[in-house]
Design an enzyme around this catalytic site. Structure first.
Site, PDB file in Angstrom:
ATOM      1  N   ARG A  90      15.554  -4.275   0.871  1.00 20.82           N
ATOM      2  CA  ARG A  90      15.439  -4.072   2.309  1.00 20.82           C
ATOM      3  C   ARG A  90      14.010  -4.195   2.832  1.00 20.82           C
ATOM      4  O   ARG A  90      13.767  -4.879   3.824  1.00 20.82           O
ATOM      5  CB  ARG A  90      15.951  -2.673   2.711  1.00 20.82           C
ATOM      6  N   THR A  91      13.076  -3.505   2.190  1.00 24.99           N
ATOM      7  CA  THR A  91      11.725  -3.463   2.757  1.00 24.99           C
ATOM      8  C   THR A  91      11.094  -4.844   2.703  1.00 24.99           C
ATOM      9  O   THR A  91      10.476  -5.301   3.669  1.00 24.99           O
ATOM     10  CB  THR A  91      10.872  -2.423   1.997  1.00 24.99           C
ATOM     11  N   LYS A 119      -3.762 -11.602 -17.099  1.00 30.65           N
ATOM     12  CA  LYS A 119      -4.993 -11.973 -17.829  1.00 30.65           C
ATOM     13  C   LYS A 119      -6.009 -10.847 -17.759  1.00 30.65           C
ATOM     14  O   LYS A 119      -7.156 -11.016 -18.154  1.00 30.65           O
ATOM     15  CB  LYS A 119      -5.601 -13.245 -17.209  1.00 30.65           C
ATOM     16  N   ARG A 140       3.954  -2.938  -2.050  1.00 33.07           N
ATOM     17  CA  ARG A 140       4.739  -1.883  -2.697  1.00 33.07           C
ATOM     18  C   ARG A 140       4.282  -1.780  -4.138  1.00 33.07           C
ATOM     19  O   ARG A 140       4.097  -2.797  -4.823  1.00 33.07           O
ATOM     20  CB  ARG A 140       6.227  -2.209  -2.658  1.00 33.07           C
ATOM     21  N   HIS A 173       6.511   6.508   1.855  1.00 30.38           N
ATOM     22  CA  HIS A 173       7.120   5.246   2.298  1.00 30.38           C
ATOM     23  C   HIS A 173       7.103   5.318   3.831  1.00 30.38           C
ATOM     24  O   HIS A 173       8.134   5.509   4.476  1.00 30.38           O
ATOM     25  CB  HIS A 173       8.546   5.155   1.746  1.00 30.38           C
TER      26      HIS A 173
HETATM   27  N1   CP Z   1      14.870   1.658   1.617  1.00 25.81           N
HETATM   28  C1   CP Z   1      14.183   0.878   0.772  1.00 25.81           C
HETATM   29  O1   CP Z   1      12.972   1.062   0.578  1.00 25.81           O
HETATM   30  O2   CP Z   1      14.927  -0.070   0.143  1.00 25.81           O
HETATM   31  P1   CP Z   1      14.354  -1.169  -0.853  1.00 25.81           P
HETATM   32  O3   CP Z   1      13.863  -0.413  -2.081  1.00 25.81           O
HETATM   33  O4   CP Z   1      15.495  -2.082  -1.158  1.00 25.81           O
HETATM   34  O5   CP Z   1      13.207  -1.858  -0.172  1.00 25.81           O
END
Ligand code: CP
Length: 363
Positions: A90-91, A119, A140, A173
């Site tokens: 999703r993100t 490396k 992420r 998040h």
């Molecule tokens: N809600 C969320 O962060 O989903 P993903 O891990 O699929 O990005």
């Protein structure tokens, strides 16, 4: 007491790290708008309202071809790097789609085994390299606080491009929390908004970064009561509890969803995140069934309430619940794309152009 203003690029990392979270958060915004997006503490209620209003305005414009063409011209001179070294559906896709809606070019690294990190290149050098190709880095990582560290690293270079935290370790998040607030706001539009609502969080609250960020953001609203329903070993962290105490938030810890479902305005389900287990399989010993949303819970949930989930889910919400209009987790996904479009517009300062110059919005 007002937090003293600090600047990210003027101190060494060790000194910066030790600052109070409010002081740090203030340095991620410039003139009241986000520059970096790193933690939920950097957002106040006024910005949350403006962001939600812009997202709603944009999704209306985007209904027409003229509107979409207009949006795609807004940031066609900008590029974003999507650096996702931890899995995401999703993100990643919603940020990718949000960039496309505003005409931004994207480049990506999703598998560090294809990058020069294999490396021995440090993440600091990788991110500094990305800043040569992009005007923002959306990242992420499984490492808590890494996005914050990278913002500090770039602030000491001649290309300090914005860093957007798309999920960092078990800590935060923030953009998920922004979309969750937007979803709550839309859900309670005709019921006085988010103020004075009862929000019940369920599941793995120790390792669920979405809950940690949302618990912070909810402190911006008056009289919200937060319930944390979790197995004792996966209960919400003491750091969040301390922040809620400082903010004067009414909250309760428990382990029985059944006790609270009939008074909940929102039930926010999460999955047990066994990928963080220190000993493989230790989460399997937990009696997960107590943290499932059942048909009985659905019957007892008030008619106006909503069931949320950041997704992905496993067994904690039965698929049959999806048909109930109170299940808003698929709406959360869609809202995530629009809130990220609005966020990028704020970061790059094109929100006023969108508000003033857009063609007539679709209904
Ligand atoms: N809600 C969320 O962060 O989903 P993903 O891990 O699929 O990005």
């Amino acid at each position: 007491m007002k937090a003293q203003k600090v600047s990210l690029g003027t101190m060494d990392w060790e000194t910066f790290q030790k600052l109070d979270s409010r002081q740090k958060a203030g340095s991620f915004n410039i003139n009241g708008r986000p520059y970096h997006v790193l933690v939920a503490q950097q957002f106040g209620r006024k910005f949350l309202e403006e962001l939600g209003d812009l997202a709603t305005f944009i999704r209306k414009i985007a209904k027409t071809k003229a509107g979409m063409d207009f949006l795609q011209k807004q940031l066609s001179h900008k590029a974003a790097m999507l650096y996702f070294s931890q899995p995401s559906t999703r993100t990643f896709l919603s940020f990718h789609s949000a960039c496309q809606i505003l005409g931004m070019h994207t480049v990506e690294v999703r598998d560090t085994s294809t990058s020069s990190e294999v490396k021995g290149e440090t993440q600091e050098d990788s991110v500094r390299t990305f800043s040569s190709f992009a005007d923002a880095i959306i990242m992420r990582s499984a490492i808590g606080g890494l996005a914050e560290k990278m913002a500090w690293v770039l602030s000491n270079t001649d290309r300090p491009v914005p860093i957007i935290n798309a999920g960092s370790g078990k800590d935060q998040h923030p953009t998920q929390a922004l979309l969750d607030i937007y979803t709550l706001r839309r859900s309670f539009e005709k019921r006085g908004g988010i103020d004075r609502k009862k929000i019940v969080f369920v599941g793995d609250l120790a390792r669920g970064r979405t809950v940690r960020s949302l618990a912070y953001l909810l402190t911006n609203y008056d009289g919200v009561k937060q319930y944390f329903i979790a197995p004792p070993q996966l209960q919400i962290g003491k750091d969040i509890q301390d922040i809620l105490v400082q903010a004067g938030v009414d909250f309760e810890l428990g382990s029985d969803l059944g006790r609270h479902v009939a008074e909940a305005d929102a039930v926010y389900m999460t999955r047990i995140q066994d990928e963080w287990d220190e000993k493989k399989g230790e989460s399997q010993k937990i009696d997960n069934a107590k943290y499932y949303f059942t048909a009985d819970h659905l019957r007892r949930l008030p008619a106006h309430s909503v069931i949320m989930h950041p997704l992905p889910r496993r067994l904690e919400i039965d698929i049959a619940v999806d048909r109930d209009p109170r299940a808003v987790y698929w709406r959360q996904v869609r809202n995530g794309m629009w809130i990220r479009v609005a966020l990028l517009a704020f970061i790059f300062g094109c929100e006023n152009s969108i508000l003033k110059n857009s063609p007539k919005a679709g209904s």
